[in-house]
Scaffold this motif. Sequence first.
Motif, PDB file in Angstrom:
ATOM      1  N   MET A  11       0.820  -1.196   0.000  1.00  0.00           N
ATOM      2  CA  MET A  11       0.000   0.000   0.000  1.00  0.00           C
ATOM      3  C   MET A  11       0.863   1.258   0.000  1.00  0.00           C
ATOM      4  N   VAL A  12       1.954   1.217   0.728  1.00  0.00           N
ATOM      5  CA  VAL A  12       2.898   2.346   0.734  1.00  0.00           C
ATOM      6  C   VAL A  12       3.420   2.582  -0.677  1.00  0.00           C
ATOM      7  N   LYS A  13       3.776   1.491  -1.378  1.00  0.00           N
ATOM      8  CA  LYS A  13       4.272   1.610  -2.753  1.00  0.00           C
ATOM      9  C   LYS A  13       3.194   2.148  -3.685  1.00  0.00           C
ATOM     10  N   MET A  14       1.970   1.732  -3.470  1.00  0.00           N
ATOM     11  CA  MET A  14       0.862   2.244  -4.291  1.00  0.00           C
ATOM     12  C   MET A  14       0.750   3.756  -4.143  1.00  0.00           C
ATOM     13  N   ILE A  15       0.820   4.232  -2.913  1.00  0.00           N
ATOM     14  CA  ILE A  15       0.696   5.666  -2.658  1.00  0.00           C
ATOM     15  C   ILE A  15       1.869   6.420  -3.271  1.00  0.00           C
ATOM     16  N   GLU A  16       3.067   5.856  -3.113  1.00  0.00           N
ATOM     17  CA  GLU A  16       4.263   6.496  -3.676  1.00  0.00           C
ATOM     18  C   GLU A  16       4.203   6.585  -5.198  1.00  0.00           C
ATOM     19  N   SER A  17       3.543   5.610  -5.834  1.00  0.00           N
ATOM     20  CA  SER A  17       3.461   5.616  -7.301  1.00  0.00           C
ATOM     21  C   SER A  17       2.187   6.276  -7.822  1.00  0.00           C
ATOM     22  N   GLY A  18       1.449   6.943  -6.933  1.00  0.00           N
ATOM     23  CA  GLY A  18       0.279   7.712  -7.365  1.00  0.00           C
ATOM     24  C   GLY A  18      -0.981   6.900  -7.573  1.00  0.00           C
ATOM     25  N   LYS A  19      -1.005   5.682  -7.091  1.00  0.00           N
ATOM     26  CA  LYS A  19      -2.206   4.847  -7.213  1.00  0.00           C
ATOM     27  C   LYS A  19      -3.083   5.090  -5.984  1.00  0.00           C
ATOM     28  N   LEU A  20      -3.801   6.193  -6.010  1.00  0.00           N
ATOM     29  CA  LEU A  20      -4.551   6.629  -4.825  1.00  0.00           C
ATOM     30  C   LEU A  20      -6.031   6.274  -4.873  1.00  0.00           C
ATOM     31  N   GLY A  21      -6.476   5.674  -5.976  1.00  0.00           N
ATOM     32  CA  GLY A  21      -7.895   5.358  -6.090  1.00  0.00           C
ATOM     33  C   GLY A  21      -8.556   6.179  -7.174  1.00  0.00           C
TER      34      GLY A  21
END
Length: 805
Positions: free
Chosen positions: A288-298
């Motif tokens: 989830m941290v990686k998702m946020i860092e790569s702009g995958k916020l929803g």
Amino acid sequence: MTYQIKKAAVLGAGVMGATIAAHLANAGIECLLLDIVPFELKPEDEAKGLTKESPAWRNSFAERGLKGAIKSKPASFYAKSVAKLVQTGNFDDDLEKLSGVDWVIEVVVENLKIKHELLAKVEKVIGPDCILSSNTSGLPIKEVGAQLSASVKGRFLGTHFFNPPRYMKLLEIISGPETKSEVVDFMSTFCEEVLGKGVVNCKDVPNFIANRIGVFDISNAITIMMEMDLTIPELDAIIGKALGRPGSAICGTMDLVGLDTGAHVMKNLYDAVPDDEMREIFQAPEFMVKMIESGKLGNKTRQGYYKKTKDDKGKRVKLALDYKTNEYVAFSKPNFEELKEARKTPGGFGASLKYLFNSSGKVGDVVRAYLCRNFLYAANRIPEISDQVNAIDDAMRWGYNHKLGPFELWDKVGLEDTVVVFKALKMKLPKAITAMLKAGHKSFYEKREDGLYVYDLVAAEYVKIEANPKIILLPSVKATGAVVATNPGATLVDLGDGIACVEFHTKMNSIDADVVGMINQACDIVEKDFNGLVIANHGTNFSVGANLFEVFVTIQKGDWDILDTMIKGFQDCNMRLKYLNKPVVTAPAGMALGGGCEISMHGDRCQATGETYMGLVEVGVGVIPAGGGTKELMIRATEGIPDGTIASGLNLQTYYQKVFETIGMAKVATSALEAKEHGFIRKTEGLSMNRDHQIYDAKQIALGMSYFYKKPISPMVPVMGDNFKGMIDSVLYNMRAGNYVSDYDCHVAGKVANVLSGGDCAEGTYVSEQLLLDLEREAFLSLCGEAKTQDRIMFMLKNGKPLRN
């Protein structure tokens, strides 16, 4: 002290503040929306000729918030016209205006220093009876109000709205250490009755009730996904509607909320609960941290757990994240046999849930681990976050759209039956639950003759849940023997005090012969034995309209006389409602489409809820409204015209053009206020902000009318005749030439125009309701005979939505 709230102020015009102001306006409350003055002029401001003294610049943050609320989707306002109740301003110039408001809600950034500084200014200007509250979701109310004076502390509390405020029912009220009980009582009643909220009184603990349990719920599901090596679609398939979760399930919900927002709430909770036995679960997992860092916020960044895109051929495709690689893969709908079998299990949701809980294989393992951890966590939070299990259940149903709260779910699974599962999972039951079972108590809720009881884990006894007299539950009323008449489609129920209620219970409350038959039977009974009639139900939708399958089968058989009889029977049924010798109050909520809208329009009064979606949508399947809906819109459009003005040359074009557009474009109102603007509900009608109170409200209206009721006199309706048809023909010709509509659209629209014209007559002619009904029925039957209409109906039956050209 007697409190009242006629005018409010919201401090902070971010998304939450602006949409709270919008909902206050929905309830008819004037509202100030204030925010800070911008820090500096930008080049674009100077290009507009603005200076630091310009109100347009000084109020720009609040204005931006208001405009955002007006444009928001889903809509924050019931209707854009309601936004006029919100006045914008700023903290530097307009705080003095707070002296004239009854309730101030602080919704600024979650920073204690900033809140203290603002509230210090606010308490100097508010009146002695003004209630002050904070919408904080993460800071203790005790600390937020710590620096207020003693007199203001008595009127200070937390009012935690859930986002979006218009649609989310839950409102958590949190008392400060010195909040007066009379203030809490007043605000609880006000927010329930005026704002339509489900109010839960909370302790001043981290994340209060709903977010404490809800964040654990989601974190628990994500943890299980990783532990049991599930894909994201597999997790959402299992922990979705099958377990009483919303359609967006777990990962879809996170995409809606925003992963950054979710991670922020998780971190705040982790920091705030050092003694929580499940604290580590609130640590955001590495993926989830990686998702946020790569702009995958929803949804806000158009990519999160899911992503919608287009393939090489331009076709829309759905992708799902592979959280192990942080890459998207093609979405594949999971195929779990257990879920299919659960849906077939007789006995409703409870039986289906129990089947899944006891099933073998991966699905059963996931369900047992997920539910048992949830059950245990919720039980361990008593008495920390609440003394009452029903408060936790209410918070989860209203704040997270769960079908049932954790203790209600536990009862459905079977409290005693879960003991062996807890042992198998090496989970220890709380002492209070063990003691409860040892005492022979096998459920948290217990129905008795005098009402519903809930088990108090602190007092170790059942306590009665006090019934709210404004909440009328038809199943409970029927259980007392109040059924007057019933058939497979509807039931007539005695509400007491001489008022009866027709309740639909077909699939999606569609209108069929049984529903029409019960309405007619109800009219006979009410005229003899009752003082008034209410038409209402607890369904998600009041009625989605006619049973199209019934209509389609009749068409396929070529039974035109039977179809004519069916349509005339529905028309006569609605006219019976309109001209009954006793008052009739309809109470639509959710969708009231087609025939459902027409039934709603034929009562003496229509007491809708704010969330009512009404429309005459028949043109979508190639026919026209034929249950009296066209007629009623014509009457409402012209009933205010003074006598003699038509003979003097009044042009009716503007009146009927709007009706034509409403029907021809199949417009659907997205709130009761929009329904008034379209003419589906008269502008003089009231509305119930709280759907739980709607049947009570409708009953009181019928009861009040019964003391002086006289049935209405049938009006004669002025029409434009051939002039209107000619005008519409020219409009349709131009639209067809521009390729905006198809030939068949023009054909259907011409049928609508013929009804609105009153048939073959001169402008200024007055026609009867029956003539208009005959024209409606004639148009409907003729269109049903067309192959394209039959194709559209078949498409609708197969796909659940109308065919678009």
